[in-house]
Motif scaffolding. Structure first.
Motif, short mmCIF file in Angstrom:
data_model
loop_
_atom_site.label_atom_id
_atom_site.label_comp_id
_atom_site.label_asym_id
_atom_site.label_seq_id
_atom_site.Cartn_x
_atom_site.Cartn_y
_atom_site.Cartn_z
N SER A 36 15.42 -2.65 -23.50
CA SER A 36 15.82 -1.49 -24.28
C SER A 36 14.60 -0.79 -24.86
O SER A 36 14.50 0.44 -24.83
CB SER A 36 16.77 -1.93 -25.39
N GLY A 37 13.65 -1.58 -25.39
CA GLY A 37 12.43 -1.00 -25.94
C GLY A 37 11.60 -0.30 -24.89
O GLY A 37 11.04 0.77 -25.13
N LEU A 38 11.51 -0.90 -23.71
CA LEU A 38 10.76 -0.28 -22.61
C LEU A 38 11.40 1.04 -22.20
O LEU A 38 10.72 2.04 -22.01
CB LEU A 38 10.70 -1.24 -21.42
N LEU A 39 12.72 1.05 -22.09
CA LEU A 39 13.43 2.26 -21.71
C LEU A 39 13.25 3.35 -22.76
O LEU A 39 12.99 4.50 -22.43
CB LEU A 39 14.92 1.95 -21.51
N GLU A 40 13.35 2.97 -24.03
CA GLU A 40 13.17 3.95 -25.10
C GLU A 40 11.75 4.51 -25.12
O GLU A 40 11.55 5.69 -25.39
CB GLU A 40 13.48 3.32 -26.46
N SER A 41 10.75 3.67 -24.83
CA SER A 41 9.37 4.15 -24.88
C SER A 41 9.06 5.09 -23.73
O SER A 41 8.19 5.94 -23.85
CB SER A 41 8.40 2.97 -24.87
N THR A 42 9.76 4.97 -22.61
CA THR A 42 9.49 5.85 -21.48
C THR A 42 10.38 7.08 -21.47
O THR A 42 9.93 8.18 -21.20
CB THR A 42 9.66 5.10 -20.15
N VAL A 43 11.66 6.92 -21.78
CA VAL A 43 12.62 8.02 -21.69
C VAL A 43 12.93 8.61 -23.06
O VAL A 43 13.27 9.77 -23.18
CB VAL A 43 13.93 7.54 -21.02
N GLY A 44 12.84 7.80 -24.08
CA GLY A 44 13.25 8.23 -25.42
C GLY A 44 14.66 7.76 -25.68
O GLY A 44 15.38 7.36 -24.77
N SER A 45 15.07 7.79 -26.91
CA SER A 45 16.40 7.32 -27.28
C SER A 45 17.38 8.47 -27.18
O SER A 45 17.50 9.28 -28.09
CB SER A 45 16.38 6.74 -28.68
N ALA A 46 18.10 8.56 -26.07
CA ALA A 46 19.04 9.65 -25.86
C ALA A 46 20.42 9.32 -26.41
O ALA A 46 21.08 10.15 -27.01
CB ALA A 46 19.16 9.95 -24.36
N ALA A 47 20.87 8.08 -26.22
CA ALA A 47 22.21 7.69 -26.66
C ALA A 47 22.08 6.65 -27.76
O ALA A 47 21.15 5.86 -27.77
CB ALA A 47 22.99 7.13 -25.49
N PRO A 48 23.04 6.63 -28.68
CA PRO A 48 22.98 5.60 -29.71
C PRO A 48 23.18 4.21 -29.12
O PRO A 48 24.00 4.04 -28.22
CB PRO A 48 24.14 5.97 -30.66
N VAL A 49 22.41 3.26 -29.63
CA VAL A 49 22.49 1.88 -29.14
C VAL A 49 23.66 1.20 -29.83
O VAL A 49 23.94 1.45 -30.99
CB VAL A 49 21.17 1.14 -29.44
N ALA A 50 24.37 0.33 -29.10
CA ALA A 50 25.51 -0.37 -29.66
C ALA A 50 25.08 -1.24 -30.83
O ALA A 50 23.94 -1.67 -30.92
CB ALA A 50 26.16 -1.24 -28.58
N ALA A 51 26.00 -1.48 -31.75
CA ALA A 51 25.71 -2.28 -32.94
C ALA A 51 25.40 -3.71 -32.52
O ALA A 51 25.98 -4.25 -31.59
CB ALA A 51 26.90 -2.24 -33.89
N TRP A 52 24.49 -4.35 -33.23
CA TRP A 52 24.14 -5.74 -32.99
C TRP A 52 24.72 -6.59 -34.10
O TRP A 52 25.12 -6.10 -35.15
CB TRP A 52 22.62 -5.91 -32.88
N THR A 53 24.80 -7.90 -33.85
CA THR A 53 25.40 -8.83 -34.80
C THR A 53 24.32 -9.69 -35.45
O THR A 53 23.60 -10.39 -34.75
CB THR A 53 26.42 -9.74 -34.08
N PRO A 54 24.21 -9.65 -36.79
CA PRO A 54 23.21 -10.49 -37.46
C PRO A 54 23.63 -11.96 -37.46
O PRO A 54 24.80 -12.29 -37.30
CB PRO A 54 23.17 -9.93 -38.88
N SER A 55 22.66 -12.85 -37.66
CA SER A 55 22.93 -14.29 -37.74
C SER A 55 23.63 -14.60 -39.05
O SER A 55 23.34 -14.00 -40.08
CB SER A 55 21.62 -15.08 -37.66
N ALA A 56 24.56 -15.58 -39.00
CA ALA A 56 25.32 -15.91 -40.20
C ALA A 56 25.75 -17.37 -40.17
O ALA A 56 25.88 -17.98 -39.12
CB ALA A 56 26.54 -15.01 -40.32
N ASP A 57 25.98 -17.90 -41.38
CA ASP A 57 26.57 -19.23 -41.57
C ASP A 57 27.85 -19.05 -42.36
O ASP A 57 27.88 -18.30 -43.33
CB ASP A 57 25.63 -20.15 -42.36
N VAL A 58 28.90 -19.78 -41.96
CA VAL A 58 30.17 -19.74 -42.68
C VAL A 58 30.49 -21.16 -43.11
O VAL A 58 30.53 -22.07 -42.28
CB VAL A 58 31.32 -19.18 -41.80
#
Length: 162
Positions: A36-58
């Motif tokens: 994703s970083g490589l693509l963004e550095s060459t093409v730029g960020s055209a579309a919003p990236v999907a949300a990511w999930t942070p680490s958690a303990d329950v």
């Protein structure tokens, strides 16, 4: 017990790579981030990236569920917590810093995040509390009175009185 080895074209034996016992899904996640970083550095960020999930303990106690979510560098105003029935949803955004120099490498996550949890019992959504300290968001979700364990006393009667 022997360790697995790999053979290459030259017949050489290559020892098992360091980190072999790591979570294989973490490697896929790192690969996806790198691509994703490589693509963004060459093409730029055209579309919003999907949300990511942070680490958690329950964890669960007799009175409540405790959710600890790692969110280093995130301000409390950029976090939204919602409870709907037994579902807890934590969303927000880590904003990318404005840089005045050339960024050579970045492995820190930015953008929208979302953590969803379906709790296994009835909860009291009116008494949910949240606290953020040292980059960890702690959400305490109290159990509903009906869901809490209750100790039942046994009345002992003399067997002869029947």
């Amino acid at each position: 017990m022997t360790t697995p080895v790999r053979r290459h074209h030259g017949g050489r034996i290559q020892e098992r790579p360091v980190g072999w016992a790591r979570n294989p899904l973490a490697e896929f996640d790192e690969l996806l981030n790198s691509m994703s970083g490589l693509l963004e550095s060459t093409v730029g960020s055209a579309a919003p990236v999907a949300a990511w999930t942070p680490s958690a303990d329950v964890t669960e106690t007799d009175d409540a569920f405790h959710v600890e979510i790692e969110l280093p560098g995130v301000k409390a105003k950029d976090i939204n917590i919602e409870a709907n029935g037994q579902e807890l949803v934590v969303t927000g955004e880590i904003k990318e810093k404005e840089r005045k120099s050339v960024l050579r490498r970045s492995t820190r996550r930015t953008g929208s995040f979302e953590y969803r949890l379906l709790l296994p019992g009835e909860v009291d959504t009116d008494k949910i509390a949240a606290d953020k300290k040292d980059g960890v968001l702690t959400v305490t979700v109290p159990k509903a009175e009906a869901a809490k364990p209750r100790h039942i006393e046994i009345n002992e009667r003399d067997e002869s009185s029947g």
